[in-house]
Design a protein around this motif. Structure first.
Motif, PDB file in Angstrom:
ATOM      1  N   ARG A  73       0.877  -1.166   0.000  1.00 13.58           N
ATOM      2  CA  ARG A  73       0.000   0.000   0.000  1.00 13.58           C
ATOM      3  C   ARG A  73       0.912   1.213   0.000  1.00 13.58           C
ATOM      4  O   ARG A  73       1.930   1.205   0.692  1.00 13.58           O
ATOM      5  N   THR A  75       1.434   5.742  -0.555  1.00 16.13           N
ATOM      6  CA  THR A  75       0.813   7.071  -0.535  1.00 16.13           C
ATOM      7  C   THR A  75       1.738   8.045  -1.229  1.00 16.13           C
ATOM      8  O   THR A  75       2.952   7.992  -1.032  1.00 16.13           O
ATOM      9  N   SER A  80      -2.628  10.813  -1.958  1.00 15.32           N
ATOM     10  CA  SER A  80      -3.405   9.781  -2.676  1.00 15.32           C
ATOM     11  C   SER A  80      -2.842   8.407  -2.353  1.00 15.32           C
ATOM     12  O   SER A  80      -1.621   8.218  -2.344  1.00 15.32           O
ATOM     13  N   ARG A  81      -3.754   7.497  -2.136  1.00 19.49           N
ATOM     14  CA  ARG A  81      -3.342   6.146  -1.761  1.00 19.49           C
ATOM     15  C   ARG A  81      -3.510   5.195  -2.933  1.00 19.49           C
ATOM     16  O   ARG A  81      -4.440   5.344  -3.741  1.00 19.49           O
ATOM     17  N   HIS A  82      -2.615   4.247  -3.022  1.00 21.74           N
ATOM     18  CA  HIS A  82      -2.720   3.217  -4.063  1.00 21.74           C
ATOM     19  C   HIS A  82      -2.369   1.864  -3.467  1.00 21.74           C
ATOM     20  O   HIS A  82      -1.713   1.790  -2.431  1.00 21.74           O
ATOM     21  N   ARG A  83      -2.791   0.844  -4.193  1.00 19.64           N
ATOM     22  CA  ARG A  83      -2.384  -0.513  -3.825  1.00 19.64           C
ATOM     23  C   ARG A  83      -1.834  -1.180  -5.073  1.00 19.64           C
ATOM     24  O   ARG A  83      -2.379  -1.002  -6.174  1.00 19.64           O
ATOM     25  N   LEU A  97      -2.913  -2.715 -10.253  1.00 22.56           N
ATOM     26  CA  LEU A  97      -2.857  -1.436  -9.553  1.00 22.56           C
ATOM     27  C   LEU A  97      -4.272  -1.056  -9.169  1.00 22.56           C
ATOM     28  O   LEU A  97      -5.167  -0.988 -10.030  1.00 22.56           O
ATOM     29  N   ASP A  98      -4.495  -0.796  -7.880  1.00 21.50           N
ATOM     30  CA  ASP A  98      -5.824  -0.455  -7.360  1.00 21.50           C
ATOM     31  C   ASP A  98      -6.869  -1.444  -7.904  1.00 21.50           C
ATOM     32  O   ASP A  98      -6.626  -2.626  -7.895  1.00 21.50           O
ATOM     33  N   ASP A  99      -8.005  -0.892  -8.430  1.00 21.38           N
ATOM     34  CA  ASP A  99      -9.015  -1.821  -8.934  1.00 21.38           C
ATOM     35  C   ASP A  99      -9.044  -1.853 -10.453  1.00 21.38           C
ATOM     36  O   ASP A  99     -10.037  -2.253 -11.056  1.00 21.38           O
ATOM     37  N   GLN A 100      -7.947  -1.398 -11.078  1.00 24.35           N
ATOM     38  CA  GLN A 100      -7.907  -1.397 -12.548  1.00 24.35           C
ATOM     39  C   GLN A 100      -8.087  -2.810 -13.094  1.00 24.35           C
ATOM     40  O   GLN A 100      -7.466  -3.751 -12.601  1.00 24.35           O
ATOM     41  N   THR A 103      -3.731  -3.573 -15.811  1.00 27.75           N
ATOM     42  CA  THR A 103      -2.658  -2.655 -15.433  1.00 27.75           C
ATOM     43  C   THR A 103      -1.530  -2.770 -16.444  1.00 27.75           C
ATOM     44  O   THR A 103      -1.053  -3.863 -16.735  1.00 27.75           O
TER      45      THR A 103
END
Ligand SMILES: Nc1ncnc2c1ncn2[C@@H]1O[C@H](COP(=O)(O)OP(=O)(O)OP(=O)(O)O)[C@@H](O)[C@H]1O
Ligand SMILES: [Mg+2]
Length: 359
Positions: A73, A75, A80-83, A97-100, A103
């Motif tokens: 995780r 920032t 902005s936060r990403h996973r 990446l995130d809910d893409q 990716t």
């Protein structure tokens, strides 16, 4: 960009690791073969979508297991936060990446810009121009936004032109690609030149901090004979290209030569100086990224002390600390950590177990 949590499972010798990392300097200390490089490699994959060791991610799956997972995780400066998560078996891999839904490597590189300084970095000076182009284009990609679309179009046109040359197609089918090559090639060249101006402005300070007052210079070679336009160079080399079966002039052949006190750095400086110089170049790039775009890269420094005596080690550590970005730095033993580095968090690695500092 700063990583917060890191989860690694069945990655090379690392069975499982769940750690909170510091937004500052993280030192990873362990004996040979304990898993230090593997730890950095896991982070690298999240930012680059590929390994620096092997072409297939599946080869990093821990022996006796089916699949590996790496997750983080993170920032950015604006909060902005990403996973990012990677899952790989021996036959497939997926990075998200995130809910893409899909990716691309481009997205990962943008979200998690990584600068990797490994013990073989001196090859930047010793080896062929490919490494130097790669070094240059990392910065150009992040700083000059026109670069990537032009580079992608250039690559596509170059591939087609080379295909026509290899297949010995008639001349008009070869030169049909030239207009696109020239248009995109000139954008690539302009972006590289613009970016190198930043490097030239920034580098003296870094190298002064590392070496003292040495006159370090850069000479840029665009990939064709510099006294003419790219379009003319293509026309001039057509007959040669037809004989060779590939395109011999263009930004895909660009190079930079690095000199110290007017001597080619490769031929003149010692191994330790080469390492310091190349690390300095990468750190200067990280600095440019922060000052021009406000983007904080994450630094991965593997075996930072290797081949460096105390003086160079301290100078390099002070430069790293000065940057103020998140770093992961590995050492064979804690005594090798320079005082100037001042780690915020220390991890010990033994047989693939990454142990956080005692609470
Ligand atoms: N797929 C895998 N499964 C299990 N172990 C592996 C796998 N790939 C590599 N290893 C092992 O992981 C161990 C750790 O390697 P790594 O390169 O991370 O060590 P290191 O701590 O960086 O060592 P050095 O200080 O010598 O560079 C090695 O013993 C290697 O053989
Ligand atoms: Mg290693």
């Amino acid at each position: 960009m700063r990583l917060e949590l890191l989860h690694i499972e069945n990655f090379r010798c690392i069975e499982r690791c769940d750690i909170d990392v510091s937004p500052g300097i993280n030192c990873i200390v362990g004996d040979n073969a304990s898993g230090k490089t593997s730890f950095l490699e896991a982070i690298y994959i999240l930012g680059r979508g590929e390994s620096f060791r092997q072409a297939r991610l599946g080869q990093a799956v821990r022996h006796d297991s089916e699949a590996l997972t790496v997750r983080t995780r993170l920032t950015d400066r604006q909060g902005s936060r990403h996973r990012i998560g990677c899952h790989a078996s021996r036959s497939m891999h997926r990075i998200k990446l995130d809910d893409q839904a899909e990716t691309r490597r481009f997205d990962l590189i943008n979200v998690l810009p990584l600068q990797h300084i490994d013990p073989n970095l001196h090859r930047l000076l010793e080896h062929g121009p490919k490494y130097r182009r790669h070094f240059l284009d990392w910065g150009v990609f992040h700083v000059e936004h026109a670069f990537f679309p032009a580079w992608r179009r250039y690559r596509r046109a170059l591939k087609q032109r080379n295909r026509a040359l290899r297949a010995r197609q008639p001349k008009h089918q070869v030169v049909a690609w030239d207009a696109e090559l020239v248009q995109q090639g000139e954008i690539i060249d302009a972006c590289r030149r613009q970016y190198l101006e930043h490097v030239k402005r920034r580098l003296p300070e870094t190298t002064r901090n590392l070496f003292g007052n040495q006159d370090i210079t850069f000479a840029y070679h665009p990939g064709w004979r510099g006294d003419r336009s790219f379009g003319n160079a293509l026309i001039d080399s057509l007959e040669q290209d037809l004989r060779a079966g590939f395109t011999q002039q263009g930004p895909h052949r660009a190079d930079i030569r690095i000199s110290i006190a007017a001597m080619n750095a490769r031929d003149w400086v010692s191994r330790g100086q080469q390492k310091l110089l190349t690390a300095g170049l990468l750190l200067a790039q990280a600095d440019i990224l922060q000052s021009t775009r406000g983007i904080e890269p994450v630094l991965l420094l593997d075996d930072m002390a290797a081949e460096l005596g105390a003086r160079y080690r301290d100078a390099l550590a002070a430069e790293v600390a000065r940057l103020g970005v998140q770093c992961f730095v590995t050492f064979l033993s804690a005594e090798l950590i320079p005082e100037t580095l001042r780690p915020a968090r220390m991890f010990h690695v033994e047989h693939g177990h990454i142990m956080p500092p005692p609470a």
